[in-house]
Structure formats: C-alpha cells, structure tokens
Enzyme design. Structure first.
Site, mmCIF file in Angstrom:
data_model
loop_
_atom_site.group_PDB
_atom_site.id
_atom_site.type_symbol
_atom_site.label_atom_id
_atom_site.label_comp_id
_atom_site.label_asym_id
_atom_site.label_seq_id
_atom_site.Cartn_x
_atom_site.Cartn_y
_atom_site.Cartn_z
ATOM 1 N N GLN A 1 0.899 -1.154 0.000
ATOM 2 C CA GLN A 1 0.000 0.000 0.000
ATOM 3 C C GLN A 1 0.924 1.187 0.000
ATOM 4 O OE1 GLN A 1 -3.293 0.375 0.105
ATOM 5 N NE2 GLN A 1 -3.877 -1.774 0.259
ATOM 6 N N SER A 2 0.641 2.171 -0.830
ATOM 7 C CA SER A 2 1.736 3.124 -0.966
ATOM 8 C C SER A 2 1.884 4.142 0.146
ATOM 9 C CB SER A 2 1.717 3.797 -2.314
ATOM 10 O OG SER A 2 0.492 4.404 -2.490
ATOM 11 N N THR A 3 0.813 4.715 0.641
ATOM 12 C CA THR A 3 1.055 5.681 1.711
ATOM 13 C C THR A 3 0.510 5.139 3.012
ATOM 14 O OG1 THR A 3 -1.026 6.800 1.448
ATOM 15 C CG2 THR A 3 0.787 7.606 0.106
ATOM 16 N N GLN B 1 -3.117 5.179 3.182
ATOM 17 C CA GLN B 1 -3.776 4.083 2.473
ATOM 18 C C GLN B 1 -3.769 2.827 3.329
ATOM 19 O OE1 GLN B 1 -1.740 3.818 -1.242
ATOM 20 N NE2 GLN B 1 -3.233 5.084 -2.308
ATOM 21 N N GLY C 1 3.222 1.197 3.217
ATOM 22 C CA GLY C 1 3.463 2.599 3.558
ATOM 23 C C GLY C 1 4.588 3.222 2.768
#
Ligand SMILES: [Zn+2]
Length: 697
Positions: free
Chosen positions: A24-26, A29, A65
């Site tokens: 999940q990128s951030t 998220q 992250g």
C-alpha cells in the site's frame, strides 16, 4: 481459468515457494484502504488452490506505507527481486501485479528475471508465464498502463496545484508573523509582540545593512525571535528562540513579508538514489508572483532593496561595482573607492608596516581576469588622512545634525529593545496568571488534573521570574551603556565633529560609518599626482590633489647618511665588514633592523653604488688569472703567495676572493727549497687561517 492455470503451474514451480507481495503506498492508504489489503491477503488462498501448501506461501509486506515510484528504499521489493533471481520463487503474486513496481524500469527488470528463472506471475486476472511471448507482452503492457496512470494522477494533482497557485489561492505554510484567517485570508499575526518583533527585525536590517549585524544586534540586546511551530502536537504554538544567521536570511528572502504571494521559488528533482534535490530559482523564473496579495511588514520596493543589499554583502557575488558595508579593518574608504581609470570599484589590500596595518587601494579585478598586473595600486594611508581632514573642515555646519541623529539613533535603539523585552515579561506574567486561574478553577478532588495544573503554574512562574531578571539585567546594562556622564560625553563629542573624529577611542568602524553617512563615493586616479574626486551625499563634490606617496619600499628607505656611509666604506671593506662597522655605530636600516651583509648589498644595489670589485679594478688591481699570467706561475701559486704575504691583495667579497695589487718592479719569483714563511713581504695580510709550513715545489 483454472484449467489454463493448471497447465502453466508445473511440478518445478510447486517445488519452490510462492511469494505474495503486498503493498500500500502511503501510510494513510494502509489505514484507510484495509479492503484492498484484505484482497491482497486473499490471494494466498489462490496459491493454495494451485497446489502450494499454506506454509510455503511467503508474504512480503515490509513495504507497507512506501511509495512504489522507485525501488530504492523499498526493501520488500528488493528482497522479492533477490528471491526470484536466486530461483527460490515458483510464483509471484500481487493484487495488480503491475503495481509490484510503479516504475517501468523496475517492472521490466522483474519480468526479465522471472523469465530467466522460470517464475510464474499471478494477479487477480490470471496467471502468467513471463517466458511466454503473449504473457510477457500483456505484463509489459500492464506495467506501462500503470506507469501512465501514475503520470496522469500526478499531472492532475500538480495541475490543480498550479492553477490554484496562479490565482494565489493555494494555501501554503506561512512564515512566522503571518497567519490565515478563518476565511483563508492572510493577515498579520494577531499577537502584537510577534508583529513588533518582525518589524524590529526589518528595521534593524535597514539600519545595519547586513544579516549578520542584525543577528548580532539581537544577541547584544538579548532579544529572541518568534517562531510558530508548523507541525507536531503543539502545531501553531509560539516559541521564542535565538535568531540565527540562516533564519535571518530566510526571513529577508521571503517575499511574503512584503505581502507578495509567490509559488515555485524552488525546483525539485529526484536524485538517482531517490533523494529529493532542491534548487532555488532566480526571481525571473518563479512560477507565480502576485504582489499586494495580502498584508505585509515591508513594501515590495523595500524587499527588492533588501535583496540588493544582501547580494552586495555576499562577497563572492561577482558584481564589482558593489558598495560594501563597513567591515573590520582600518581602510576608511573600503567599499567606496572607484578607479578613475577603468571605472571598476577598487578593493582594499592590507599590509603590515612599522606603524601598524596600512591599506592599499587596488583596482585588480580586470587584472586578475586577464592575468595582468593591477590597473592601479594606491597607498591608502595618505588618502584616508586627507579625506579625514576634508570631512573635519567641511562638515562643521552639518556636525550638529549628524551628531543629533547619532544620538537619537542610539536612544531609539535602546528604547525599542527595552520595550520588546518588557513585552516578554508581560507575556510571561499573563501566562502565569492564566495558569493560576486554571489551577484555581479545577476541582481540588481531581488530584491528577490539579497536580499537573499546579506544576504548569509553577513552571510559568519560573519563566516569569527569569524574564523579569533578564529584563532587569539588560536594563541595567543599557543604563550603564548610557549613563549621564557618558551621555554628556557623547553629546559633547558629537557636538564637535573634529574631536569625535580624532578621538582615539572612536572605533575605526564608527569612523567608516560616518564617512558612509557623508560620502557617496571617492574616485582615485594616480598619475604624477593622485587626484581624489570626492562626492558627498546630496550631490556636492570636491577634488583633492595629493602628492604621490612613498611606496611601501620607499617608505622604508635607508637614510641618505647611511647610504653615503656605505658608499665610503665600500672603498675599503666588504659587505660583511661594513655591516659590522655600521652596527658598531648603532645605525639601523630603513625598516629598523640591524645590518647584515645582505642588507648592505641590497642598499648598494638599490642606490646603484659602485661595487667593491669595480672600485678595486678601477684602482688598477688585477685578477688572479691576470697576475698569474703576468708572473708566469699557476693560480695556485698566486694564492699561496698571497697567503704568505708575497703579494698584496684586497678581498672584494666575503667569500675570500681577492683582487691583487700590481707586484711592482721586483715581483716574487720561485725559489725552490726556501720556506715561504720566511719570505713574507706584506705583514698586514696575514690571513686568519691555520698556518702551515710550505715550501716552493
Ligand atoms: Zn582600474
């Protein structure tokens, strides 16, 4: 699909592990998009359905992250690539596999490695074998699409930002002293103390003309500079810290203090290692500049003026015609002198001389650039003196005005600093009062809250005491700085400018300031004489003509008597002997040193005195070769005869080299067998050497 999948999954794949890559990128998220995380974990079931046992499904989720735009810093992704490369993976699974890597290069590299190590790829849509052309094509396309999507997303985001910025509506972090109203309007900080501190800051810069001097003024007055915290649990709180040079520059360079909205003062780009690199752009390249967008502390003109001064202060800045603020060093006209020949600004070079440090005004920029000598080099001491005299004699009507403004300035500075410091005490008192009230209001039974409020109150009281003590201490210092007696002295000094000028206690820096108050610039031309064009502030001009001063060498010139003495002594003595004689007579060289044979030699050469060798030759003396030829003996015989007093010779230097007197009517001849020491004719030339008994060969 399962049938097709079954065909692709072979025993060789099942022997190896299945890797489930979850990303999940951030961080947001990760928290908000748990749905997608769930879907990613559900893929594990697919692997089990395809024949892997549950414990052979390895989940890599250490990248949660982290953004997928590049593989640097994404250890999970790197680990995945490593595992695949070592042939440990039978299959790689991901929700949308192309998102394994959000960057085509990373993605294609992974595909390549998967194809080489015969590793399958699985996503929600199906199962792919990268060694098959069709699958590879499809996967490549997915990667490209994914990158394109990222691009579009970014563009949309940035486009929105740019548009908002163009209208000046983009809400950006504001520097301390400016705040957003509830309706997003930018206004001056409601806190009067903050406002006044920032006004005082710009005022101090206007007065001192240098960021470092501003910082120094703050330190000396014991003032702090406000800062609103931008992040953290205390976001928005006010703290008072020491003013640092970098911070002063930040404030001075920030156009928002001039009420101007700006966007795009810096450009960012990514370095190969994933770091972000910031580059400050020149003002012409800023994306948006909207003057008068909101309230400010200074005008845009003042802002530009400040920028100009900062540029001029930066010594490395290439502009040569800059006027510089007074720096340390005695040269009175430093930063004010212009070369009358080429028009460049002249610089100062200091030399250490007997009376102390003396300045030379140099025009050397073009000389340095073209590797030639300096255009002009003018000793500064005489010019400084003449300028000082000129000011003293022509400034009488202005004196009072200057003196008064100096006096007012000092007073105003002290009052202002006092007021700001007092505000700090007031604030501390207010905060202590608030803490007291909070403590009084709390229910005493609520021990926990009461205790912490009491501690807070105590803290605030301590801060108040400190502020008060500091205030008293500084006030005392100010009072000492300008007590009655001193005040009278200053006033008296100020009233007669000549005395102020000649007062040895006046720091040179202050003299330089005074010059700057009165003079615009000074143009110098050195020909037979030195012409000094002085331009006063306000347009008056005056031209002085000064005699060409003695150069540094000339100033150190040996006195004429000593030179005459040396000239005489050269008839009879060598350099070393002359030095010894002069020292015996307590004479000193031009730069105050005892004599030494090299100094004597230097003086002789400098004044073109005839060398001892020439003198002896003119008196008819012969060289060793000449006399050896004349007497038809070898030069070593000549030498020996000289040593034993058979020939009369005179040393022409300190290395035992001689010229010989003509031997006359009866020159010595060789008498084999006869002791040389018995044949001595000239007693006075007994050489200072160990005697040896020698016979003619
Ligand atoms: Zn020049």
């Amino acid at each position: 699909m399962m049938a097709e999948a079954g065909q692709k999954v072979k025993a060789v794949h099942l022997k190896r592990d299945a890797y489930l890559y979850i990303r999940q990128s951030t961080l947001r998220q990760v928290f908000e998009n748990t749905e997608s995380t769930k879907r990613q974990y559900a893929l594990r079931q697919r692997a089990v359905a395809l024949g892997w046992s549950a414990e052979r499904v390895i989940v890599i989720d250490s990248d949660l992250g982290k953004s997928g735009s590049t593989a640097t810093n994404r250890h999970g992704f790197q680990r995945l690539v490593a595992e695949v490369g070592m042939g440990r993976a039978g299959i790689v699974m991901g929700l949308e596999v192309s998102r394994l890597a959000r960057n085509s290069t990373d993605w294609h590299r992974l595909l390549e490695i998967c194809a080489l190590t015969d590793t399958l790829i699985l996503d929600e849509d199906g199962i792919y074998d990268p060694s098959h052309f069709n699958d590879r094509l499809l996967l490549g396309l997915k990667g490209t699409m994914s990158e394109a999507e990222l691009h579009v997303l970014r563009m949309r985001l940035q486009g929105g930002i740019m548009n908002k910025a163009r209208r000046g509506e983009l809400k950006m972090p504001l520097p301390t002293g400016l705040v957003y109203e509830a309706d997003d309007r930018v206004v001056l900080d409601r806190d009067k103390q903050v406002q006044e501190s920032i006004r005082f800051f710009f005022e101090t810069f206007r007065r001192t003309g240098a960021a470092s001097a501003t910082v120094k003024a703050y330190r000396e007055a014991g003032l702090l500079f406000p800062r609103r915290l931008r992040k953290g649990p205390h976001k928005g709180d006010l703290v008072w810290t020491n003013l640092y040079h970098w911070r002063a520059l930040q404030v001075l360079h920030n156009p928002r203090y001039a009420g101007t909205f700006v966007f795009g003062r810096r450009r960012t780009r990514k370095a190969p290692d994933g770091r972000t690199i910031y580059k400050s752009l020149p003002q012409e390249e800023w994306h948006t500049v909207l003057p008068e967008s909101h309230e400010g502390y200074i005008s845009m003109e003042q802002y530009q003026e400040n920028q100009r001064r900062l540029r001029e202060n930066a010594q490395t800045y290439g502009l040569d015609r800059r006027k510089s603020p007074p720096r340390e060093g005695p040269a009175l006209l430093q930063g004010l002198v212009i070369c009358g020949i080429c028009g460049d600004r002249m610089t100062v070079r200091y030399h250490v001389r007997k009376p102390g440090i003396v300045p030379n005004y140099m025009c050397q920029r073009r000389g340095i650039e073209s590797a030639k000598g300096p255009c002009q080099r003018i000793p500064g001491a005489g010019i400084d003196k003449a300028i000082g005299e000129l000011l003293v004699e022509s400034m009488t009507p202005l004196t009072l005005e200057v003196a008064l403004s100096v006096q007012e300035e000092i007073q105003r500075r002290l009052d202002e600093a006092d007021r700001l410091r007092n505000q700090r005490v007031e604030r501390a008192r207010y905060e202590a009062e608030m803490a007291r009230r909070r403590y009084m209001k709390v229910d005493p039974d609520n021990r926990l809250v009461a205790d912490s409020l009491e501690a807070d109150w105590n803290n605030k009281l301590r801060v108040l005491t400190q502020a008060q003590e500091e205030y008293e201490r500084q006030r005392e210092a100010d009072r000492i700085a300008l007590d009655e007696k001193k005040r009278a002295e200053v006033l008296a000094l100020a009233k007669d400018f000549p005395r102020l000028w000649h007062e040895p206690k006046t720091p040179q820096r202050e003299r330089k300031r005074m010059v700057r108050l009165m003079l615009e610039d000074v143009t110098l031309i050195k020909r037979e004489k030195i012409t000094v064009h002085v331009r006063f502030k306000g347009g008056a001009a005056k031209t002085l003509t000064l005699p060409k001063p003695l150069s540094g060498v000339e100033a150190k010139r040996t006195s004429p008597q000593v030179v005459a003495e040396i000239d005489q002594l050269l008839d009879h003595y060598t350099h070393a002997q002359i030095a010894a004689i002069l020292n015996q007579r307590d004479l000193l060289s031009g730069d105050g040193k005892h004599f030494h044979y090299l100094i004597v030699r230097k003086v002789r050469l400098a004044y073109g005195l005839k060398s001892r060798y020439d003198r002896l030759q003119e008196a008819g003396m012969l060289t060793r070769d000449e006399i050896a030829g004349m007497l038809k003996v070898s030069t070593s015989t000549v030498k020996r005869w000289r040593r034993h007093g058979l020939l009369r010779a005179h040393a022409y230097n300190d290395r035992n080299e001689y010229l010989y007197e003509h031997p006359g009517e009866s020159p010595p001849v060789k008498i084999p067998g006869r002791k040389l020491s018995c044949r001595r004719r000239f007693a006075e030339f007994v050489p200072n050497q160990p005697q040896e008994v020698q016979y003619e060969a």
